[in-house]
Scaffold this motif. Structure first.
Motif, PDB file in Angstrom:
ATOM      1  N   PRO A   1       0.811  -1.214   0.000  1.00 23.51           N
ATOM      2  CA  PRO A   1       0.000   0.000   0.000  1.00 23.51           C
ATOM      3  C   PRO A   1       0.848   1.270   0.000  1.00 23.51           C
ATOM      4  O   PRO A   1       0.306   2.383   0.002  1.00 23.51           O
ATOM      5  CB  PRO A   1      -0.790  -0.115   1.305  1.00 23.51           C
ATOM      6  CG  PRO A   1       0.117  -0.876   2.214  1.00 23.51           C
ATOM      7  CD  PRO A   1       0.827  -1.857   1.333  1.00 23.51           C
ATOM      8  N   ARG A   2       2.177   1.110  -0.001  1.00 25.68           N
ATOM      9  CA  ARG A   2       3.078   2.254   0.030  1.00 25.68           C
ATOM     10  C   ARG A   2       4.030   2.206  -1.167  1.00 25.68           C
ATOM     11  O   ARG A   2       4.243   1.167  -1.772  1.00 25.68           O
ATOM     12  CB  ARG A   2       3.902   2.256   1.329  1.00 25.68           C
ATOM     13  CG  ARG A   2       3.058   2.218   2.580  1.00 25.68           C
ATOM     14  CD  ARG A   2       3.900   2.457   3.824  1.00 25.68           C
ATOM     15  NE  ARG A   2       4.900   1.404   4.019  1.00 25.68           N
ATOM     16  CZ  ARG A   2       5.870   1.483   4.930  1.00 25.68           C
ATOM     17  NH1 ARG A   2       5.981   2.561   5.697  1.00 25.68           N
ATOM     18  NH2 ARG A   2       6.725   0.488   5.080  1.00 25.68           N
ATOM     19  N   LYS A   3       4.612   3.358  -1.473  1.00 24.56           N
ATOM     20  CA  LYS A   3       5.622   3.427  -2.523  1.00 24.56           C
ATOM     21  C   LYS A   3       6.988   3.463  -1.862  1.00 24.56           C
ATOM     22  O   LYS A   3       7.630   4.513  -1.754  1.00 24.56           O
ATOM     23  CB  LYS A   3       5.408   4.662  -3.404  1.00 24.56           C
ATOM     24  CG  LYS A   3       6.267   4.662  -4.655  1.00 24.56           C
ATOM     25  CD  LYS A   3       5.949   5.834  -5.563  1.00 24.56           C
ATOM     26  CE  LYS A   3       6.819   5.777  -6.823  1.00 24.56           C
ATOM     27  NZ  LYS A   3       6.543   6.919  -7.728  1.00 24.56           N
TER      28      LYS A   3
ATOM     29  N   ASP B   1       5.033  -4.071 -18.043  1.00 24.71           N
ATOM     30  CA  ASP B   1       3.936  -3.259 -17.554  1.00 24.71           C
ATOM     31  C   ASP B   1       3.924  -3.400 -16.033  1.00 24.71           C
ATOM     32  O   ASP B   1       4.570  -4.306 -15.476  1.00 24.71           O
ATOM     33  CB  ASP B   1       2.614  -3.689 -18.172  1.00 24.71           C
ATOM     34  CG  ASP B   1       1.578  -2.562 -18.188  1.00 24.71           C
ATOM     35  OD1 ASP B   1       1.779  -1.562 -17.477  1.00 24.71           O
ATOM     36  OD2 ASP B   1       0.568  -2.698 -18.909  1.00 24.71           O
ATOM     37  N   TYR B   2       3.177  -2.537 -15.371  1.00 21.14           N
ATOM     38  CA  TYR B   2       3.281  -2.461 -13.915  1.00 21.14           C
ATOM     39  C   TYR B   2       1.927  -2.117 -13.297  1.00 21.14           C
ATOM     40  O   TYR B   2       1.151  -1.344 -13.871  1.00 21.14           O
ATOM     41  CB  TYR B   2       4.297  -1.379 -13.545  1.00 21.14           C
ATOM     42  CG  TYR B   2       4.512  -1.174 -12.067  1.00 21.14           C
ATOM     43  CD1 TYR B   2       5.078  -2.167 -11.277  1.00 21.14           C
ATOM     44  CD2 TYR B   2       4.158   0.031 -11.456  1.00 21.14           C
ATOM     45  CE1 TYR B   2       5.289  -1.965  -9.924  1.00 21.14           C
ATOM     46  CE2 TYR B   2       4.365   0.245 -10.094  1.00 21.14           C
ATOM     47  CZ  TYR B   2       4.933  -0.769  -9.335  1.00 21.14           C
ATOM     48  OH  TYR B   2       5.133  -0.574  -7.998  1.00 21.14           O
ATOM     49  N   PHE B   3       1.673  -2.722 -12.146  1.00 23.78           N
ATOM     50  CA  PHE B   3       0.479  -2.395 -11.359  1.00 23.78           C
ATOM     51  C   PHE B   3       0.893  -2.298  -9.901  1.00 23.78           C
ATOM     52  O   PHE B   3       1.500  -3.227  -9.362  1.00 23.78           O
ATOM     53  CB  PHE B   3      -0.602  -3.457 -11.519  1.00 23.78           C
ATOM     54  CG  PHE B   3      -1.865  -3.167 -10.740  1.00 23.78           C
ATOM     55  CD1 PHE B   3      -2.880  -2.408 -11.301  1.00 23.78           C
ATOM     56  CD2 PHE B   3      -2.030  -3.653  -9.450  1.00 23.78           C
ATOM     57  CE1 PHE B   3      -4.038  -2.130 -10.585  1.00 23.78           C
ATOM     58  CE2 PHE B   3      -3.184  -3.390  -8.729  1.00 23.78           C
ATOM     59  CZ  PHE B   3      -4.202  -2.623  -9.299  1.00 23.78           C
ATOM     60  N   SER B   4       0.549  -1.192  -9.271  1.00 20.62           N
ATOM     61  CA  SER B   4       0.824  -1.005  -7.847  1.00 20.62           C
ATOM     62  C   SER B   4      -0.485  -0.927  -7.085  1.00 20.62           C
ATOM     63  O   SER B   4      -1.437  -0.281  -7.528  1.00 20.62           O
ATOM     64  CB  SER B   4       1.624   0.279  -7.628  1.00 20.62           C
ATOM     65  OG  SER B   4       1.710   0.575  -6.240  1.00 20.62           O
ATOM     66  N   ALA B   5      -0.503  -1.552  -5.910  1.00 21.30           N
ATOM     67  CA  ALA B   5      -1.689  -1.487  -5.056  1.00 21.30           C
ATOM     68  C   ALA B   5      -1.829  -0.131  -4.378  1.00 21.30           C
ATOM     69  O   ALA B   5      -2.904   0.194  -3.865  1.00 21.30           O
ATOM     70  CB  ALA B   5      -1.626  -2.578  -3.994  1.00 21.30           C
TER      71      ALA B   5
END
Length: 222
Positions: free
Chosen positions: A18-20, A43-47
């Motif tokens: 949940p953090r970068k 490609d990329y997906f972050s929560a």
């Protein structure tokens, strides 16, 4: 395992944090290696900052076979990326000795894609990255959970091989986020080892060609 000449492979990186911070950095670093060393498309997906609804086991996806009842960022963004990619990198921070809640939510919600097509992820390749505030705080159980997820969805889980990266890439952040994991030389070694095996396996699967999906029994055919 020797590297295989192959057309460009497509890799999806997923950060279940949940953090970068540490996990985001590590998944992005893995994708950078894939692009620069192996000429992969990524490609990329972050929560982080995303709306991720829990699976409520309503069976909408099984009954309707038209996706998930939840219309959130997983439905809007992630499903398409998952189908596009030849291989996935799932990264998670270690929470309570295992994967984060965000990572688990993403895994649970994959059911909606598989309900439409049970073989949609057949023979895609997957690896894991786990980072924690302690050197031994749950990284390997987290990777085992990621591997179990891949196996259940008929993907091919890949670790880094014997001596240093058995189940995948593991990092000690010392609770210093990106700074901590970037300075973890053993963690970086485990990432490079795992990435090499991951890329080689994906190239071999890609070279072998698309898997034939089994035909349904005669009585089910239209």
């Amino acid at each position: 395992m020797a590297e295989v000449e192959s057309e460009s492979i497509k890799i999806l990186g997923i950060s279940g944090s949940p953090r970068k911070m540490a996990t985001d950095y590590l998944v992005q670093e893995a994708l950078r290696i894939a692009r620069e060393k192996y000429n992969a498309e990524t490609d990329y997906f972050s929560a982080k900052g995303k709306k991720l609804n829990f699976c409520i086991h309503c069976d909408y996806c099984v009954k309707k076979r038209e996706g998930c009842v939840h219309k959130d960022d997983i439905s809007a963004e992630l499903y398409e990326k998952m189908m596009w990619a030849d291989a996935w990198i799932i990264g998670t921070p270690v929470y309570q000795g295992t994967i984060s809640a965000q990572t688990k939510t993403i895994m649970d919600r994959v059911r909606a894609v598989v309900a439409k097509d049970p073989k949609v992820f057949l023979n895609k390749v997957g690896m894991g990255i786990a980072d924690g505030g302690d050197r031994v705080g749950g990284q390997e159980p987290a990777l085992q959970t990621i591997h179990n997820f891949y196996i259940i969805n008929e993907m091919i889980p890949v670790g880094g091989g014997s001596f240093g990266a058995n189940l995948g890439a593991t990092f000690w952040s010392r609770d210093k986020g990106e700074e901590g994991v970037s300075e973890d030389s053993e963690g970086m070694r485990s990432l490079r080892k795992t990435m090499k095996k991951f890329i080689q396996t994906t190239q071999l699967v890609k070279k072998a060609g698309p898997s034939e999906k089994p035909k349904p029994p005669e009585k089910e055919r239209k």
